[in-house]
Design a protein around this motif. Structure first.
Motif, PDB file in Angstrom:
ATOM      1  N   VAL A  38     130.000 118.444  37.355  1.00  0.00           N
ATOM      2  CA  VAL A  38     129.235 117.643  38.308  1.00  0.00           C
ATOM      3  C   VAL A  38     129.141 118.391  39.632  1.00  0.00           C
ATOM      4  CG1 VAL A  38     129.237 115.541  39.709  1.00  0.00           C
ATOM      5  CG2 VAL A  38     129.743 115.408  37.269  1.00  0.00           C
ATOM      6  N   ILE A  39     127.935 118.397  40.200  1.00  0.00           N
ATOM      7  CA  ILE A  39     127.708 118.950  41.537  1.00  0.00           C
ATOM      8  C   ILE A  39     127.356 117.798  42.459  1.00  0.00           C
ATOM      9  CG2 ILE A  39     126.238 120.439  42.951  1.00  0.00           C
ATOM     10  CD1 ILE A  39     125.914 122.266  40.562  1.00  0.00           C
ATOM     11  N   ALA A  40     128.118 117.642  43.526  1.00  0.00           N
ATOM     12  CA  ALA A  40     127.902 116.571  44.495  1.00  0.00           C
ATOM     13  C   ALA A  40     127.434 117.177  45.817  1.00  0.00           C
ATOM     14  CB  ALA A  40     129.182 115.767  44.713  1.00  0.00           C
ATOM     15  N   THR A  41     126.491 116.500  46.455  1.00  0.00           N
ATOM     16  CA  THR A  41     125.933 116.979  47.718  1.00  0.00           C
ATOM     17  C   THR A  41     125.987 115.865  48.756  1.00  0.00           C
ATOM     18  OG1 THR A  41     124.406 118.465  46.566  1.00  0.00           O
ATOM     19  CG2 THR A  41     123.899 117.939  48.852  1.00  0.00           C
ATOM     20  N   VAL A  42     126.495 116.194  49.933  1.00  0.00           N
ATOM     21  CA  VAL A  42     126.481 115.281  51.078  1.00  0.00           C
ATOM     22  C   VAL A  42     125.588 115.900  52.141  1.00  0.00           C
ATOM     23  CG1 VAL A  42     127.839 114.243  52.928  1.00  0.00           C
ATOM     24  CG2 VAL A  42     128.793 114.390  50.620  1.00  0.00           C
ATOM     25  N   GLU A  43     124.563 115.180  52.551  1.00  0.00           N
ATOM     26  CA  GLU A  43     123.687 115.630  53.636  1.00  0.00           C
ATOM     27  C   GLU A  43     123.778 114.624  54.774  1.00  0.00           C
ATOM     28  OE1 GLU A  43     120.060 115.859  51.317  1.00  0.00           O
ATOM     29  OE2 GLU A  43     120.000 118.023  51.679  1.00  0.00           O
ATOM     30  N   TYR A  44     124.036 115.137  55.956  1.00  0.00           N
ATOM     31  CA  TYR A  44     124.286 114.275  57.109  1.00  0.00           C
ATOM     32  C   TYR A  44     123.626 114.919  58.315  1.00  0.00           C
ATOM     33  CZ  TYR A  44     127.172 111.473  60.380  1.00  0.00           C
ATOM     34  OH  TYR A  44     127.623 110.620  61.356  1.00  0.00           O
TER      35      TYR A  44
END
Length: 315
Positions: A275-281
């Motif tokens: 799994v690849i998780a991305t957080v954009e803020y």
């Protein structure tokens, strides 16, 4: 004499047949099939809008709690005018077991912040390549595009034939993945920095217009005009790999001072198994004398990523 010749021929045929049988069963023979690579650890994805807890959202969306209170007040002119900023908006995808995401937005009189979380479960269609290996290749490709040093030892950083990734990109509702390209805070499942080509469209600066207040915090240093840049000379804030989130992770930080409005975009990508998780803020302001604080935004993005990684470890 004739009997001897026939006996010799029969013996030769028997020996030949035995040799062939032995060859069929010899390791590496044509009849021996290679074992398929093991499947990935994760077979489903969590529901993203419910994965981020309310306290984290209150911390990452300053002023949203006051906005929610005003909307719930029956005497307020904005009561029931819009949903709670903490509810989030789910990203549209074809298969939520392969890709899912959620985005949040909150605007104060000082600035506008967007938060996007995206999960991608990578599946390999090559029996010789495991799901984890395919996820590692995809992660490395994202890190390379963001110009982040690659820390993993993937044997194929250029992605091989790319068949697995094409399938992953097609999981979103528009066939290209949901991308954050407006102040409404659309998802960007690729995980690339908003300054990377093709990853973001200009946002409407009107979202962040209005007088200043104390609900949000920004620096007072005036930035250079135009273009985008990294956090400057502070090495501990520069785009880099992270050692304590998932199997491997990186964080990217871009400051854009273009005509569309000043904004700082934080992108944190981590891989855990397949799994690849991305957080954009990001934070948008219209006053170019008030630069969004890099350390504050990075710290909050890291805390969220650590919570998400811990959620996967518990499964």
């Amino acid at each position: 004499m004739l009997a001897l010749v026939l006996a010799g021929a029969l013996t030769a045929c028997t020996d030949s047949s035995g040799a062939d049988d032995e060859g069929d069963t010899k390791p590496g023979g044509a009849s021996t099939s290679a074992s398929a690579a093991p499947p990935g650890k994760y077979r489903t994805l969590p529901e993203p809008c419910g994965t981020v807890n309310i306290n984290t959202l209150k911390d990452m969306l300053p002023g949203a709690a006051a906005s929610e209170d005003a909307e719930s007040d029956p005497d307020s002119p904005t009561a029931d005018a819009s949903p709670s900023p903490f509810e989030g908006e789910a990203s549209e995808t074809y298969d939520t077991d392969r890709r899912s995401g959620c985005r949040w937005k909150n605007a104060t009189t000082l600035s506008t912040r967007h938060l996007n979380v995206d999960f991608e479960r990578v599946v390999s269609y090559d029996p010789a390549v495991s799901d984890d290996q395919q996820a590692e290749r995809l992660y490395d490709r994202k890190a390379s595009k963001a110009e982040i040093p690659v820390s993993s030892a993937s044997p194929d950083n250029d992605g091989g034939d790319g068949e697995g990734d094409q399938t992953q990109e097609d999981q979103s509702g528009d066939g290209k993945g949901s991308k954050k390209g407006s102040p409404d805070g659309g998802a960007s499942p690729s995980g690339d920095s908003p300054s990377a080509k093709g990853s973001s469209a200009p946002k409407d600066p009107k979202d962040s217009e209005g007088p200043k207040d104390s609900e949000d915090s920004t620096d007072s240093q005036e930035p250079a005009q135009g273009g985008s840049s990294s956090p400057g000379t502070d090495e501990d804030l520069a785009p880099r790999t992270l050692d304590d989130i998932g199997d491997t992770a990186y964080i990217n930080d871009k400051l854009d001072t273009g005509d569309s409005g000043l904004h700082r975009d934080i992108t944190l990508v981590f891989r855990t198994a397949n799994v690849i998780a991305t957080v954009e803020y990001d934070q948008w302001v219209t006053d170019k004398h008030r630069i969004p604080d890099s350390r504050e935004l990075q710290d909050k993005a890291r805390k969220l990523a650590e919570q998400l990684a811990a959620h996967f470890e518990e499964e």
